[in-house]
Design a protein around this motif. Structure first.
Motif, PDB file in Angstrom:
ATOM      1  N   VAL A  15      33.167  33.838  58.145  1.00 42.63           N
ATOM      2  CA  VAL A  15      33.017  32.523  57.509  1.00 42.63           C
ATOM      3  C   VAL A  15      31.894  32.551  56.479  1.00 42.63           C
ATOM      4  N   ARG A  16      30.829  33.271  56.781  1.00 33.64           N
ATOM      5  CA  ARG A  16      29.701  33.382  55.851  1.00 33.64           C
ATOM      6  C   ARG A  16      30.166  34.022  54.534  1.00 33.64           C
ATOM      7  N   ALA A  17      31.039  35.008  54.640  1.00 32.22           N
ATOM      8  CA  ALA A  17      31.578  35.666  53.441  1.00 32.22           C
ATOM      9  C   ALA A  17      32.440  34.692  52.630  1.00 32.22           C
ATOM     10  N   LEU A  18      33.247  33.880  53.332  1.00 28.33           N
ATOM     11  CA  LEU A  18      34.085  32.900  52.648  1.00 28.33           C
ATOM     12  C   LEU A  18      33.237  31.874  51.898  1.00 28.33           C
ATOM     13  N   ALA A  19      32.165  31.417  52.550  1.00 30.08           N
ATOM     14  CA  ALA A  19      31.280  30.428  51.921  1.00 30.08           C
ATOM     15  C   ALA A  19      30.729  30.974  50.610  1.00 30.08           C
ATOM     16  N   GLY A  20      30.411  32.244  50.599  1.00 31.10           N
ATOM     17  CA  GLY A  20      29.913  32.871  49.376  1.00 31.10           C
ATOM     18  C   GLY A  20      30.981  32.964  48.311  1.00 31.10           C
ATOM     19  N   LEU A  21      32.194  33.322  48.708  1.00 30.51           N
ATOM     20  CA  LEU A  21      33.294  33.459  47.744  1.00 30.51           C
ATOM     21  C   LEU A  21      33.631  32.126  47.078  1.00 30.51           C
ATOM     22  N   ARG A  23      31.887  29.825  46.130  1.00 30.04           N
ATOM     23  CA  ARG A  23      30.979  29.352  45.084  1.00 30.04           C
ATOM     24  C   ARG A  23      31.595  29.572  43.696  1.00 30.04           C
ATOM     25  N   GLU A  24      32.610  30.428  43.636  1.00 27.52           N
ATOM     26  CA  GLU A  24      33.287  30.718  42.377  1.00 27.52           C
ATOM     27  C   GLU A  24      34.520  29.822  42.238  1.00 27.52           C
ATOM     28  N   ALA A  25      34.635  29.168  41.093  1.00 27.16           N
ATOM     29  CA  ALA A  25      35.735  28.225  40.867  1.00 27.16           C
ATOM     30  C   ALA A  25      37.107  28.873  41.040  1.00 27.16           C
ATOM     31  N   GLN A  26      37.267  30.090  40.542  1.00 25.51           N
ATOM     32  CA  GLN A  26      38.566  30.759  40.628  1.00 25.51           C
ATOM     33  C   GLN A  26      38.957  31.019  42.078  1.00 25.51           C
ATOM     34  N   ARG A  27      38.000  31.426  42.889  1.00 24.49           N
ATOM     35  CA  ARG A  27      38.273  31.682  44.309  1.00 24.49           C
ATOM     36  C   ARG A  27      38.683  30.390  45.010  1.00 24.49           C
ATOM     37  N   ARG A  28      38.049  29.278  44.613  1.00 22.96           N
ATOM     38  CA  ARG A  28      38.403  28.000  45.236  1.00 22.96           C
ATOM     39  C   ARG A  28      39.844  27.618  44.908  1.00 22.96           C
ATOM     40  N   GLU A  29      40.198  27.756  43.657  1.00 28.56           N
ATOM     41  CA  GLU A  29      41.524  27.329  43.200  1.00 28.56           C
ATOM     42  C   GLU A  29      42.649  28.155  43.817  1.00 28.56           C
ATOM     43  N   THR A  30      42.380  29.407  44.143  1.00 29.92           N
ATOM     44  CA  THR A  30      43.441  30.305  44.647  1.00 29.92           C
ATOM     45  C   THR A  30      43.426  30.442  46.171  1.00 29.92           C
ATOM     46  N   ALA A  31      42.575  29.677  46.843  1.00 28.25           N
ATOM     47  CA  ALA A  31      42.462  29.789  48.309  1.00 28.25           C
ATOM     48  C   ALA A  31      43.759  29.360  48.995  1.00 28.25           C
ATOM     49  N   GLU A  32      44.174  30.116  49.989  1.00 23.99           N
ATOM     50  CA  GLU A  32      45.377  29.795  50.752  1.00 23.99           C
ATOM     51  C   GLU A  32      45.051  28.787  51.854  1.00 23.99           C
TER      52      GLU A  32
END
Length: 438
Positions: A15-21, A23-32
């Motif tokens: 979960v800590r790794a996900l929280a870091g990812l 922070r990037e807009a692109q990662r947020r938009e493509t999250a499943e």
């Protein structure tokens, strides 16, 4: 036990790794969506473990790890919602709002003040604030799940960040209908807590609105229950204290450009509320004894009166020939209301009558008894205040009589007040010209 600890550790790192990812807009938009389902499952299982521990009244050996995990889950969700309507929609539909509210109340019940617990609570409130930002559906869901219990719980926390984040959630969800709901029976305490939190920053739009509605509530005596009135009385000191601290802000209205200054608007609304509260016998005596309130009202009247004489502004007395010109300004009537408050505070109160004498407030009120378009009914409130100041008070009566004799008080104004000066045994006496009922 070792296997459970290992699982918690693995989940924490994931979960800590996900929280870091996120922070990037692109990662947020493509999250499943499956990613958020996993986070929900972690929150649900961790919540159940803590809840079971509370029921069994036994210590949870991995409580610290659980709190860390909860905080990281909310950091992940908080980051995922930043400027991302898609994720706001997904998380809401997964039920993460109700899950979060339940978990916040559960954590509150643990009754410990460790930093890990406070961090988990802070992150959970930040998540609610982010999922509500610009999203009406999420705001509706939060209000349905959280009002009023969650707000009452978090607004009374000793942790400044928790209180601030809670206010953020509340203000994000507010609309005109919900502001009115804040003043429904039983909810008034939430509104007063919000004002209390923003005592040092009462320049928010909603603070003004809350005070406006509170004034309407207090002025309609028939609509205020005894329970609500008790709440208002308990918070009367706070409102009076706020007025004393903020009253100087109203002088910003001497500049035309500052007509919308929020802090000055709050000062006006605080005065309105205090005028209504001191018109009720149940609250009058308490506020009559409030340290410094009367002095503040007299001093503020003097400052605004002086400001109106030094330059032409909203505090300058004016009178149109036709009497039909309508003045639109938030400070219209401010001096009238100050005189009304002074009159209320002096009602059948010898100590306060004498205070106004010592503050040279009587001459100040007499100097504000002429018709003034910027202060409707100012002459009527001046009459009211002078009557309350002179009732059974020979010192104040003698002062006004001497002022009239020396030409310092307008005899025609005294006549309008139903007063006249008589000489008796080489003394000047102020007496009423109104006939007593037979």
């Amino acid at each position: 036990m070792a296997a459970a600890e290992a699982l918690l550790a693995v989940r924490l790192e994931s979960v800590r790794a996900l929280a870091g990812l996120f922070r990037e807009a692109q990662r947020r938009e493509t999250a499943e969506e499956s990613v958020f389902q996993d986070v929900l499952e972690i929150l649900t299982s961790t919540s159940s473990a803590i809840e079971q521990t509370c029921k069994d009244s036994c210590g949870l050996t991995d409580l610290n790890t659980c709190l860390l995990l909860i905080a990281e889950c909310f950091r992940c969700l908080r980051n995922a919602c930043v400027e991302c309507a898609k994720n706001q929609h997904v998380l809401r539909n997964l039920g993460l709002i109700s899950t979060s509210v339940h978990l916040i109340m559960l954590l509150h019940g643990i009754q410990i003040k460790e930093e890990l617990l406070l961090t988990a609570l802070r992150c959970s409130l930040q998540f609610l604030g982010n999922i509500a930002a610009g999203n009406g559906d999420s705001q509706n869901s939060i209000w349905k799940c959280a009002f009023p219990d969650l707000f009452l719980t978090c607004l009374t926390y000793s942790d400044e960040k928790i209180v601030t984040y809670c206010c953020m959630v509340l203000f994000t969800c507010l609309n005109s209908e919900r502001v009115r709901e804040l003043l429904d029976p039983g909810n008034l305490t939430v509104a007063l807590h919000v004002l209390s939190v923003y005592k040092e920053q009462l320049d928010s739009e909603w603070s003004v609105t809350l005070l406006e509605l509170m004034m309407v509530k207090v002025s309609d005596k028939n609509s205020v229950s005894s329970e609500e009135m008790n709440v208002l009385v308990r918070h009367a000191d706070f409102l009076a204290d706020c007025f004393q601290e903020k009253c100087g802000a109203v002088l910003k209205f001497t500049a035309v450009a500052d007509m919308e200054d929020e802090e000055a608007l709050v000062t006006i609304r605080l005065l309105d509320v205090l005028c209504e509260m001191t018109s009720d016998n149940g609250q009058l005596e308490h506020l009559q004894a409030f340290p410094g309130l009367l002095e503040t009202a007299v001093d503020t009247l003097r400052l605004t009166h002086l400001a109106g004489k030094q330059a032409v502004n909203i505090f300058t007395a004016t009178h149109s020939v036709t009497g039909q010109e309508e003045i639109s300004h938030p400070a219209v009537g401010f001096k009238s209301h100050l005189i009304r408050l002074i009159g209320n505070l002096c009602y059948k109160n010898k100590e306060n009558q004498d205070k106004v004498y010592d503050l040279d407030g009587i001459s100040l009120i007499l100097d504000n008894c002429s018709i003034d378009d910027n202060n409707p009914f100012v002459s009527q409130w001046a009459v009211y205040a002078i009557r309350n100041l002179t009732e059974l008070n020979e010192q104040n009566q003698a002062l006004i009589a001497q002022m009239e004799h020396k030409g310092l008080a307008d005899s025609s104004a005294l006549e309008r007040m139903g007063l006249e000066i008589q000489r008796r045994d080489d003394k000047l006496i102020l007496r009423s010209t109104r006939k007593k009922p037979s």
